[in-house]
Design a protein around this motif. Structure first.
Motif, mmCIF file in Angstrom:
data_model
loop_
_atom_site.group_PDB
_atom_site.id
_atom_site.type_symbol
_atom_site.label_atom_id
_atom_site.label_comp_id
_atom_site.label_asym_id
_atom_site.label_seq_id
_atom_site.Cartn_x
_atom_site.Cartn_y
_atom_site.Cartn_z
ATOM 1 N N LYS A 244 -8.511 -4.872 6.368
ATOM 2 C CA LYS A 244 -8.821 -5.809 5.285
ATOM 3 C C LYS A 244 -7.961 -7.068 5.326
ATOM 4 N N ARG B 180 -5.063 1.547 -1.889
ATOM 5 C CA ARG B 180 -5.955 0.606 -1.231
ATOM 6 C C ARG B 180 -5.410 -0.821 -1.279
ATOM 7 N N GLU C 24 -5.882 0.604 5.777
ATOM 8 C CA GLU C 24 -6.264 -0.609 5.042
ATOM 9 C C GLU C 24 -6.013 -1.890 5.832
ATOM 10 N N CYS D 135 0.812 -1.227 0.000
ATOM 11 C CA CYS D 135 0.000 0.000 0.000
ATOM 12 C C CYS D 135 0.838 1.266 0.000
#
Length: 379
Positions: free
Chosen positions: A287, A256, A284, A219
């Motif tokens: 996730k 993302r 992020e 990321c």
């Protein structure tokens, strides 16, 4: 004028074995004349590049700005040279300071603590003479750090532009026994050459350090994302506007994380709770898929990049290690077809128990342990 201002040359400290990787990273961040050495990388940089290296580099621990280099035959030469440095241009009596020193090959100065004490005396004596006051020493968390390096009869005093070790990212709020150091985890991700084309998984994730570093890599999260301060603000030519611009540009590059791209598991529910806390602090990070699951209960882990730091005697009784590594080898052979596995062996003796031939092995250190990183191509 200080040495770094004359030369635009800095010294990045790096863990042993990671110097070449760190040099490549520093060069990618804009540095020039990059020269790796023993546990260090020397490089040239404009101020903006210096700020970027501190904020973004994941494989270095500190970046030093040399202030003065001098002949250092004994403590008197050290004290005299240190008194010639204008410390009042760097900090005030209201700031605390700390010193970390390295000494080798000097006939008269043989102990780093003694060398640091000599430098401290020179600093406070100068402040007393000029300001009629002296700054306080803080050995744990000072406002400003200085480094003293003595090799044979050559001494160098530097300002730590990082303001403390850069391996402390700020996401590790929860931990387990014998966690992997962040710079080593970042090196494993770099050496795996993971590019996000395949999902990445850690079946023994502990508190999630490898997962966090994989997330930061994919990321493009700067390593200093949580860092509130850097030592370079004490440099006399510090440009706060340029620093904010560098930070803004780096933060704008954060992207993302696709769901399912990074995941991990561990048989210890408390480790998963810690990993969930740590990963969740990063952008992020929510996730990342996590589960409290024994590795042997995973049916298949095919076509993935597998990163793993198994226990090596600190978290598990030594007599249970061979069986653990045999099970890990069986798991990789039988359930991970099409994957590439990168396993860190904190105890290199365990290499012979995994029952697989590595594609390559590389020496890497973790908290003083002489470990090995091995790659296994699982056809």
């Amino acid at each position: 004028m200080f040495t770094y201002q004359e030369t635009s040359r800095y010294i990045a400290q790096a863990p042993g074995g990671l110097e070449a990787l760190a040099a490549r990273e520093i060069e990618q961040l804009g540095a020039t004349a990059v020269q790796p050495g023993y546990r260090a990388v020397r490089f040239n940089a404009a101020p903006g590049v210096l700020y970027r290296v501190n904020y973004c580099a994941k494989l270095v621990t500190r970046v030093l700005a040399p202030l003065a280099t001098f002949t250092c035959k004994d403590r008197y030469a050290l004290y005299g040279a240190a008194r010639e440095i204008d410390w009042t241009k760097l900090f005030s009596v209201h700031n605390t300071f700390g010193i970390f020193a390295n000494v080798s090959g000097n006939d008269e100065i043989r102990h780093s603590n003694f060398a640091a004490l000599c430098l401290k005396d020179a600093i406070v004596d100068q402040f007393r003479a000029v300001r009629d006051q002296r700054p306080d020493v803080d050995k744990l968390a000072p406002d400003i750090w200085f480094n003293l390096h003595i090799e044979k009869d050559k001494g160098t005093v530097s300002l730590d532009t990082s303001g403390g070790s850069l391996h402390k990212r700020g996401y590790r709020k929860e931990t387990v026994a014998a966690p992997m150091q962040e710079t080593l985890a970042a090196a494993m991700v770099a050496l795996s050459e993971w590019d996000g084309e395949k999902p990445l998984y850690d079946p023994m994730c502990g508190s999630g350090t490898l997962l966090c570093e994989a997330l930061m890599h994919h990321c493009r999260i700067p390593s200093g994302h949580f860092r509130k301060d850097f030592g370079f603000r004490f440099l006399p030519d510090f440009d706060p506007t340029l620093w904010l611009q560098v930070k803004k540009e780096a933060d704008a590059g954060i992207r993302r994380l696709p769901r399912g791209l990074i995941g991990g598991s561990d048989l210890d529910p408390s480790a998963i709770r810690a990993a969930r806390t740590n990963c969740g602090l990063l952008p992020e990070g929510g996730k990342i898929r996590l589960s409290d699951q024994d590795m042997m209960d995973i049916t298949r882990l095919e076509n993935r990049v597998i990163l793993c730091n198994p226990p090596y005697g600190v978290r598990l009784a030594a007599d249970g290690l061979p069986g653990l590594y045999k099970n890990l080898g069986d798991f990789l052979k039988q359930r991970c077809t099409g994957s590439d596995a990168y396993i860190f062996f904190g105890n290199p003796e365990m290499l012979k128990h995994i029952g697989l031939k590595p594609a390559w092995k590389k020496p890497l250190k973790n908290a003083g342990l002489d470990g090995r990183l091995a790659k296994y191509a699982l056809y």
